[in-house]
Write a protein that holds these residues in place. Sequence first.
Motif, PDB file in Angstrom:
ATOM      1  N   ASP A   1       0.813  -1.221   0.000  1.00  0.00           N
ATOM      2  CA  ASP A   1       0.000   0.000   0.000  1.00  0.00           C
ATOM      3  C   ASP A   1       0.847   1.271   0.000  1.00  0.00           C
ATOM      4  O   ASP A   1       0.366   2.327  -0.373  1.00  0.00           O
ATOM      5  N   TRP A   2       2.083   1.183   0.481  1.00  0.00           N
ATOM      6  CA  TRP A   2       2.937   2.366   0.531  1.00  0.00           C
ATOM      7  C   TRP A   2       4.381   1.920   0.365  1.00  0.00           C
ATOM      8  O   TRP A   2       4.709   0.755   0.567  1.00  0.00           O
ATOM      9  N   PHE A   3       5.244   2.851  -0.019  1.00  0.00           N
ATOM     10  CA  PHE A   3       6.668   2.588  -0.211  1.00  0.00           C
ATOM     11  C   PHE A   3       7.484   3.573   0.616  1.00  0.00           C
ATOM     12  O   PHE A   3       7.101   4.724   0.769  1.00  0.00           O
ATOM     13  N   THR A   4       8.625   3.124   1.073  1.00  0.00           N
ATOM     14  CA  THR A   4       9.588   4.025   1.703  1.00  0.00           C
ATOM     15  C   THR A   4      10.326   4.772   0.593  1.00  0.00           C
ATOM     16  O   THR A   4      10.245   4.402  -0.585  1.00  0.00           O
ATOM     17  N   SER A   5      11.062   5.779   0.968  1.00  0.00           N
ATOM     18  CA  SER A   5      11.837   6.523  -0.022  1.00  0.00           C
ATOM     19  C   SER A   5      12.925   5.636  -0.624  1.00  0.00           C
ATOM     20  O   SER A   5      13.263   5.772  -1.796  1.00  0.00           O
ATOM     21  N   LYS A   6      13.434   4.685   0.165  1.00  0.00           N
ATOM     22  CA  LYS A   6      14.461   3.767  -0.349  1.00  0.00           C
ATOM     23  C   LYS A   6      13.866   2.874  -1.437  1.00  0.00           C
ATOM     24  O   LYS A   6      14.481   2.659  -2.483  1.00  0.00           O
ATOM     25  N   VAL A   7      12.662   2.353  -1.230  1.00  0.00           N
ATOM     26  CA  VAL A   7      11.990   1.537  -2.242  1.00  0.00           C
ATOM     27  C   VAL A   7      11.748   2.373  -3.497  1.00  0.00           C
ATOM     28  O   VAL A   7      11.984   1.913  -4.617  1.00  0.00           O
ATOM     29  N   ALA A   8      11.295   3.605  -3.321  1.00  0.00           N
ATOM     30  CA  ALA A   8      11.050   4.485  -4.469  1.00  0.00           C
ATOM     31  C   ALA A   8      12.338   4.725  -5.257  1.00  0.00           C
ATOM     32  O   ALA A   8      12.324   4.732  -6.494  1.00  0.00           O
ATOM     33  N   SER A   9      13.447   4.890  -4.564  1.00  0.00           N
ATOM     34  CA  SER A   9      14.729   5.095  -5.240  1.00  0.00           C
ATOM     35  C   SER A   9      15.115   3.877  -6.074  1.00  0.00           C
ATOM     36  O   SER A   9      15.590   4.016  -7.205  1.00  0.00           O
ATOM     37  N   VAL A  10      14.901   2.687  -5.524  1.00  0.00           N
ATOM     38  CA  VAL A  10      15.194   1.455  -6.272  1.00  0.00           C
ATOM     39  C   VAL A  10      14.275   1.351  -7.492  1.00  0.00           C
ATOM     40  O   VAL A  10      14.719   0.991  -8.584  1.00  0.00           O
ATOM     41  N   LEU A  11      12.994   1.691  -7.313  1.00  0.00           N
ATOM     42  CA  LEU A  11      12.059   1.659  -8.439  1.00  0.00           C
ATOM     43  C   LEU A  11      12.500   2.615  -9.545  1.00  0.00           C
ATOM     44  O   LEU A  11      12.410   2.290 -10.733  1.00  0.00           O
ATOM     45  N   LEU A  12      12.974   3.792  -9.173  1.00  0.00           N
ATOM     46  CA  LEU A  12      13.453   4.757 -10.165  1.00  0.00           C
ATOM     47  C   LEU A  12      14.673   4.214 -10.909  1.00  0.00           C
ATOM     48  O   LEU A  12      14.808   4.408 -12.123  1.00  0.00           O
ATOM     49  N   GLN A  13      15.561   3.516 -10.204  1.00  0.00           N
ATOM     50  CA  GLN A  13      16.739   2.927 -10.843  1.00  0.00           C
ATOM     51  C   GLN A  13      16.337   1.832 -11.829  1.00  0.00           C
ATOM     52  O   GLN A  13      16.858   1.769 -12.945  1.00  0.00           O
ATOM     53  N   ILE A  14      15.403   0.982 -11.425  1.00  0.00           N
ATOM     54  CA  ILE A  14      14.937  -0.083 -12.317  1.00  0.00           C
ATOM     55  C   ILE A  14      14.220   0.514 -13.518  1.00  0.00           C
ATOM     56  O   ILE A  14      14.427   0.089 -14.652  1.00  0.00           O
ATOM     57  N   GLU A  15      13.401   1.539 -13.283  1.00  0.00           N
ATOM     58  CA  GLU A  15      12.695   2.200 -14.378  1.00  0.00           C
ATOM     59  C   GLU A  15      13.688   2.793 -15.379  1.00  0.00           C
ATOM     60  O   GLU A  15      13.514   2.662 -16.593  1.00  0.00           O
ATOM     61  N   ALA A  16      14.734   3.431 -14.886  1.00  0.00           N
ATOM     62  CA  ALA A  16      15.750   4.020 -15.769  1.00  0.00           C
ATOM     63  C   ALA A  16      16.429   2.932 -16.595  1.00  0.00           C
ATOM     64  O   ALA A  16      16.666   3.117 -17.789  1.00  0.00           O
ATOM     65  N   LYS A  17      16.727   1.801 -15.968  1.00  0.00           N
ATOM     66  CA  LYS A  17      17.358   0.691 -16.684  1.00  0.00           C
ATOM     67  C   LYS A  17      16.441   0.175 -17.790  1.00  0.00           C
ATOM     68  O   LYS A  17      16.887  -0.074 -18.907  1.00  0.00           O
ATOM     69  N   VAL A  18      15.162   0.038 -17.500  1.00  0.00           N
ATOM     70  CA  VAL A  18      14.197  -0.454 -18.478  1.00  0.00           C
ATOM     71  C   VAL A  18      14.095   0.524 -19.644  1.00  0.00           C
ATOM     72  O   VAL A  18      14.055   0.121 -20.812  1.00  0.00           O
TER      73      VAL A  18
END
Length: 91
Positions: A66-83
Amino acid sequence: MRESCQHCGFEFRLNVVSDRRTGTKYLRADCCDAPLRPCPDPAELLRSANLTPSERDYLQRIANLDWFTSKVASVLLQIEAKVKVSGEVTS
């Protein structure tokens, strides 16, 4: 060295806010609450063929949170950039 916020000039920190009605998550600047952009959706990122097994496992674990920490969001941004660099478009 810490990054400065482009909106207020203070030390930038990422914050994730969820819309209670829709469940959509948005990224905001924690220092001044400025809206940044929608948070990458783990379910959308899982559609990419260019993920390592560990990235795929990570996305599967957090996809229904239901929610993400800022650390999870940072990892998601890194994966999104890679994709995106791989030429795959998530939408």
